[in-house]
Design a protein around this motif. Sequence first.
Motif, mmCIF file in Angstrom:
data_model
loop_
_atom_site.group_PDB
_atom_site.id
_atom_site.type_symbol
_atom_site.label_atom_id
_atom_site.label_comp_id
_atom_site.label_asym_id
_atom_site.label_seq_id
_atom_site.Cartn_x
_atom_site.Cartn_y
_atom_site.Cartn_z
ATOM 1 N N GLY A 187 0.820 -1.204 0.000
ATOM 2 C CA GLY A 187 0.000 0.000 0.000
ATOM 3 C C GLY A 187 0.851 1.249 0.000
ATOM 4 O O GLY A 187 2.090 1.197 -0.019
ATOM 5 N N MET A 188 0.189 2.407 0.052
ATOM 6 C CA MET A 188 0.878 3.683 -0.047
ATOM 7 C C MET A 188 1.860 3.906 1.100
ATOM 8 O O MET A 188 2.891 4.559 0.918
ATOM 9 N N ALA A 189 1.552 3.355 2.273
ATOM 10 C CA ALA A 189 2.441 3.536 3.417
ATOM 11 C C ALA A 189 3.815 2.932 3.168
ATOM 12 O O ALA A 189 4.815 3.397 3.730
ATOM 13 N N GLU A 190 3.889 1.914 2.318
ATOM 14 C CA GLU A 190 5.173 1.312 1.961
ATOM 15 C C GLU A 190 5.769 1.948 0.706
ATOM 16 O O GLU A 190 6.991 2.050 0.569
ATOM 17 N N ILE A 191 4.894 2.356 -0.217
ATOM 18 C CA ILE A 191 5.361 2.862 -1.507
ATOM 19 C C ILE A 191 6.091 4.194 -1.370
ATOM 20 O O ILE A 191 7.153 4.401 -1.982
ATOM 21 N N ILE A 192 5.544 5.110 -0.590
ATOM 22 C CA ILE A 192 6.131 6.455 -0.489
ATOM 23 C C ILE A 192 7.572 6.404 0.014
ATOM 24 O O ILE A 192 8.470 7.012 -0.600
ATOM 25 N N PRO A 193 7.872 5.704 1.117
ATOM 26 C CA PRO A 193 9.280 5.623 1.537
ATOM 27 C C PRO A 193 10.169 4.971 0.478
ATOM 28 O O PRO A 193 11.337 5.356 0.320
ATOM 29 N N ALA A 194 9.600 4.005 -0.269
ATOM 30 C CA ALA A 194 10.395 3.309 -1.290
ATOM 31 C C ALA A 194 10.786 4.250 -2.425
ATOM 32 O O ALA A 194 11.942 4.267 -2.859
ATOM 33 N N ILE A 195 9.848 5.054 -2.900
ATOM 34 C CA ILE A 195 10.181 5.935 -4.032
ATOM 35 C C ILE A 195 11.003 7.134 -3.582
ATOM 36 O O ILE A 195 11.939 7.559 -4.277
ATOM 37 N N LEU A 196 10.706 7.668 -2.398
ATOM 38 C CA LEU A 196 11.493 8.798 -1.910
ATOM 39 C C LEU A 196 12.899 8.354 -1.516
ATOM 40 O O LEU A 196 13.839 9.153 -1.554
ATOM 41 N N GLY A 197 13.026 7.074 -1.170
ATOM 42 C CA GLY A 197 14.336 6.536 -0.794
ATOM 43 C C GLY A 197 15.122 5.974 -1.960
ATOM 44 O O GLY A 197 16.219 5.441 -1.774
ATOM 45 N N GLY A 198 14.575 6.073 -3.176
ATOM 46 C CA GLY A 198 15.301 5.629 -4.350
ATOM 47 C C GLY A 198 15.262 4.137 -4.616
ATOM 48 O O GLY A 198 16.018 3.631 -5.453
ATOM 49 N N GLN A 199 14.371 3.395 -3.947
ATOM 50 C CA GLN A 199 14.296 1.947 -4.157
ATOM 51 C C GLN A 199 13.562 1.599 -5.450
ATOM 52 O O GLN A 199 13.749 0.524 -6.012
ATOM 53 N N VAL A 200 12.695 2.487 -5.920
ATOM 54 C CA VAL A 200 12.018 2.321 -7.206
ATOM 55 C C VAL A 200 12.087 3.651 -7.956
ATOM 56 O O VAL A 200 12.268 4.712 -7.349
ATOM 57 N N MET A 201 11.933 3.578 -9.274
ATOM 58 C CA MET A 201 12.073 4.776 -10.098
ATOM 59 C C MET A 201 10.766 5.534 -10.303
ATOM 60 O O MET A 201 10.777 6.730 -10.609
ATOM 61 N N ALA A 202 9.640 4.825 -10.179
ATOM 62 C CA ALA A 202 8.347 5.465 -10.439
ATOM 63 C C ALA A 202 7.279 4.817 -9.580
ATOM 64 O O ALA A 202 7.465 3.726 -9.019
ATOM 65 N N ILE A 203 6.155 5.502 -9.489
ATOM 66 C CA ILE A 203 4.991 4.977 -8.782
ATOM 67 C C ILE A 203 3.787 5.076 -9.704
ATOM 68 O O ILE A 203 3.603 6.085 -10.391
ATOM 69 N N ALA A 204 3.001 4.015 -9.749
ATOM 70 C CA ALA A 204 1.749 4.008 -10.514
ATOM 71 C C ALA A 204 0.646 3.575 -9.566
ATOM 72 O O ALA A 204 0.584 2.411 -9.179
#
Length: 324
Positions: A187-204
Amino acid sequence: MQRRDFIRFAGAAAATSSIAGPLHAQANFPSQPIKLLLAFAAGGSTDAMFRVMAENASPLFGQPVIVDAKPGGGGTMAGQLLLQAKPDGYTLAQLPISVFRLPYTQKITWNPVTEFSYVIGITGYSFGIAVPADSPIKSWADLVAWAKANPGKLTYATSGIYTTPHLTMEDISHRLGIEMNHIPYKGMAEIIPAILGGQVMAIADSIGFGPHVLSGKLRLLCTWGATRAKKFPDAPTLTELGIPIVQNSPYGLVGPKGMDPAIVKKLHDTFKRAIEMNNHIEVMGRYDQELLYMSPEQYRKFAEDTMAREKVVIERLKAMGKVT
């Protein structure tokens, strides 16, 4: 009275009684509280809208309308629980389009299209694709070019396998002939830290990440609605980018199979008034959502079309070995 006349009289009286019973029930409906099974957890955007809708509908019905959150199964739990409910109009459920994927992702013995009484289509979600603000990808054209130059290396996050964002991204990739690497999160609670931390390049995903776009931490590349999002008017839609996809994952209210048409009509007419009230329109606007009204007939047709479309996408992914 002769025996023959008595039998005829008794039969007529029984027939009249059997007709009067349902008619009386329809006229007095509802005579007890109506329960709405929410497909997602309490506290989210859908819960907020459902509670306003319930508050609006309660005085119109003359009975309380109660929202009961039943999260789980990727939004399918509420619909599955409805299969055990009586078709009396007192238990309804939100039906996300994830329910129409069940025959292709699980072994079930029931048909999601035919096992419900369709009441009303209400709204959908606002989706989009974003990258970190400091990403070298500055536009949708940049993302496509980078993906073509680096097959399978562009990572994007969604809220899970078989979710609407995941399947839509796979559809986009197929249409453009590019290969991207899907990274599922819970969910979003996991996605936001991942993208802001550089673990993924994009969010959809749904534009629950909007505050991070507004704060300058993320850059919104595109949205998936029929028109541009009101809060993000600079972000083009997929159709503007030449991709003929409008994805807003519509949902509405359904009841158990076999509901009386007169009760369905009363539910439809009352909830239609409730969702068109200004306070409900206002709360939808907070989450970049608009009314996507469907009549019972339109809603059922939408269900049939959606189930057919989901089958094509999921079978393609299975054939490519991307999902099991």
